[in-house]
Design a protein around this motif. Structure first.
Motif, short mmCIF file in Angstrom:
data_model
loop_
_atom_site.label_atom_id
_atom_site.label_comp_id
_atom_site.label_asym_id
_atom_site.label_seq_id
_atom_site.Cartn_x
_atom_site.Cartn_y
_atom_site.Cartn_z
N MET A 150 0.83 -1.21 0.00
CA MET A 150 0.00 0.00 0.00
C MET A 150 0.87 1.26 0.00
SD MET A 150 -3.57 0.67 2.02
CE MET A 150 -3.21 1.86 3.33
N GLY A 151 1.57 1.44 -1.11
CA GLY A 151 2.35 2.65 -1.29
C GLY A 151 3.81 2.38 -1.53
N ASN A 152 4.44 3.27 -2.26
CA ASN A 152 5.89 3.22 -2.47
C ASN A 152 6.32 4.65 -2.75
OD1 ASN A 152 8.61 2.67 -3.52
ND2 ASN A 152 7.90 0.55 -3.63
N THR A 153 7.41 5.06 -2.13
CA THR A 153 7.88 6.44 -2.31
C THR A 153 8.73 6.61 -3.56
OG1 THR A 153 9.97 6.16 -1.11
CG2 THR A 153 7.99 6.66 0.20
N GLY A 154 9.18 5.49 -4.16
CA GLY A 154 10.20 5.58 -5.19
C GLY A 154 11.56 5.75 -4.51
N ALA A 155 12.62 5.75 -5.30
CA ALA A 155 13.98 5.88 -4.74
C ALA A 155 14.08 7.15 -3.92
CB ALA A 155 15.01 5.88 -5.86
N GLN A 156 14.72 7.04 -2.78
CA GLN A 156 14.78 8.17 -1.86
C GLN A 156 16.12 8.91 -1.92
OE1 GLN A 156 13.53 7.17 2.11
NE2 GLN A 156 11.54 6.39 1.42
N MET A 157 16.13 10.07 -1.30
CA MET A 157 17.36 10.83 -1.17
C MET A 157 18.21 10.24 -0.04
SD MET A 157 17.56 13.32 -3.43
CE MET A 157 18.55 14.69 -2.81
N GLY A 158 19.48 10.66 0.01
CA GLY A 158 20.41 10.10 0.98
C GLY A 158 20.50 10.87 2.29
N GLY A 159 19.66 11.87 2.46
CA GLY A 159 19.56 12.52 3.76
C GLY A 159 20.28 13.85 3.90
N TRP A 160 20.10 14.42 5.09
CA TRP A 160 20.60 15.75 5.47
C TRP A 160 21.71 15.63 6.50
CZ3 TRP A 160 18.41 19.97 3.04
CH2 TRP A 160 17.23 19.73 2.32
N TYR A 161 22.80 16.39 6.29
CA TYR A 161 23.98 16.29 7.13
C TYR A 161 24.45 17.67 7.55
CZ TYR A 161 23.95 11.60 5.13
OH TYR A 161 23.57 10.35 4.74
#
Length: 371
Positions: A150-161
């Protein structure tokens, strides 16, 4: 065609278009009220909103006879308490990211995302056309859970640093909020993973309790305000190439549904599954531009970091296969499907995307102007 057979095989659009909802009502179908516990805050209209889309579709398809109230993380139970809630029958269903619960069994993570795993299309293919649904239904049975994608975000970002991550040395000792199973690999390359619900991440980053965080991607990250307290925004999220969200339904509650309602439940979950990624794909581009305007500095992870993480992930999977029979059974099928998908995608999706995202634009810019 017999109505029951029609409802079991029709998609949600067909159900609604054919006027099945009034017919279900006319046949004296029971009035059922369920509660759904989400692991997400209401502010995230994409990831939390999938449960609302699901609930609305179920209600409309049954003429209001089957309604499911949706509750944000923390309203009925803690965000990470939903598996216990469904298993024990405290609530009839939940919407969550399965990898939150790898502490119960690492196999949970495969139902969501594991580092260097399937992308969103490949994951959907494995679930619906491969052995994914069958294997995971077997895995969840002892938990009294019936699962639905029930849902998929697609490939995600690698985050905040807070600081730049130039090499593997910069990962050493880094305290990072990272969802679920990816933390195991982060730990193997020197990081210190933290498992924090979405609604609590900003405060932890602002106070310096953590040095970095990942969530999903630009649209959600903008809402959560991470750019205000950490400027370095990395890609790709190698731990989440195609994270799938799941609907968990209590087995007894599911068994008590009429066949027509079971068909509608499955169709509504499938509809919400597609709707979520459509929203992310549509909203992320503009959000990324706004984040850059607000001061976000985009960086690609150095290849040395990607390679080290990949090697650590493969070693982890080998170790788990030797220790955990449930993991081994599901992962071996998953990995074989992944290899076949990569063989295919390299000739089609990857080749096309590479041209469209680089070659085409480079050629366009270099083309001489007509006199």
């Amino acid at each position: 065609m017999e109505r029951r057979k029609f409802l079991q095989n029709a998609g949600i659009a067909g159900i609604l278009a054919a006027g099945a909802a009034p017919a279900v009502h006319a046949q004296g179908a029971p009035t059922i009220r369920w509660r759904l516990a989400s692991s997400f805050p209401k502010a995230l209209d994409t990831i939390f909103g999938a449960a609302d889309v699901f609930s609305k579709t179920v209600s409309e398809a049954t003429g209001g006879k089957f309604t499911i109230s949706v509750h944000a993380g923390g309203e009925l139970m803690p965000a990470f308490g939903v598996v216990d809630g469904v298993q024990q029958g405290t609530v009839e269903c939940a919407h969550t990211a399965p990898y939150y619960f790898f502490g119960k069994d690492d196999t949970f993570a495969i139902d969501c995302a594991i580092p260097f795993g399937l992308n969103s299309r490949q994951m959907t293919a494995w679930m619906y056309e491969g052995n994914g649904m069958k294997l995971l239904r077997e895995f969840y049975k002892p938990y009294n859970i019936v699962n639905f994608p029930m849902g998929n975000t697609g490939a995600q970002m690698g985050g905040w640093y807070r600081k730049e991550i130039r090499s593997l040395a910069d990962i050493k000792g880094l305290k990072m909020r990272i969802g679920g199973f990816g933390g195991k690999v982060l730990s193997a390359i020197g990081g210190v993973p933290q498992n924090i619900p979405g609604g609590e991440i900003y405060q932890a980053l602002e106070k310096g309790t953590i040095d970095a965080t990942e969530w999903v991607g630009p649209y959600d990250d903008e809402k959560l305000g991470f750019v205000k307290v950490a400027k370095h925004y990395y890609y790709p999220g190698w731990w989440e190439g195609g994270p799938q969200l799941s609907l968990y339904v209590n087995q007894k509650a599911y068994d008590g549904l009429p066949a027509e309602y079971k068909a509608i439940l499955a169709a509504a979950a499938s509809h919400a599954h597609i709707d979520m990624q459509a929203k992310y794909d549509a909203k992320n581009p503009a959000a990324l531009k706004r984040l850059v305007s607000a001061g976000a500095k985009l960086h690609q992870f150095d290849k040395s970091i990607m390679t080290a993480a990949y090697q650590a992930a493969m070693a982890l999977y080998s170790d788990l296969s030797a220790k955990n029979p449930a993991w081994k059974k599901v992962y071996e099928d998953y990995a074989a499907f992944r290899d076949e998908q990569h063989l295919w995608f390299r000739f089609t999706e990857a080749g096309f995307d590479n041209f469209m995202q680089s070659g085409r634009f480079a050629t366009t810019k270099a083309a001489p102007k007509k006199k």
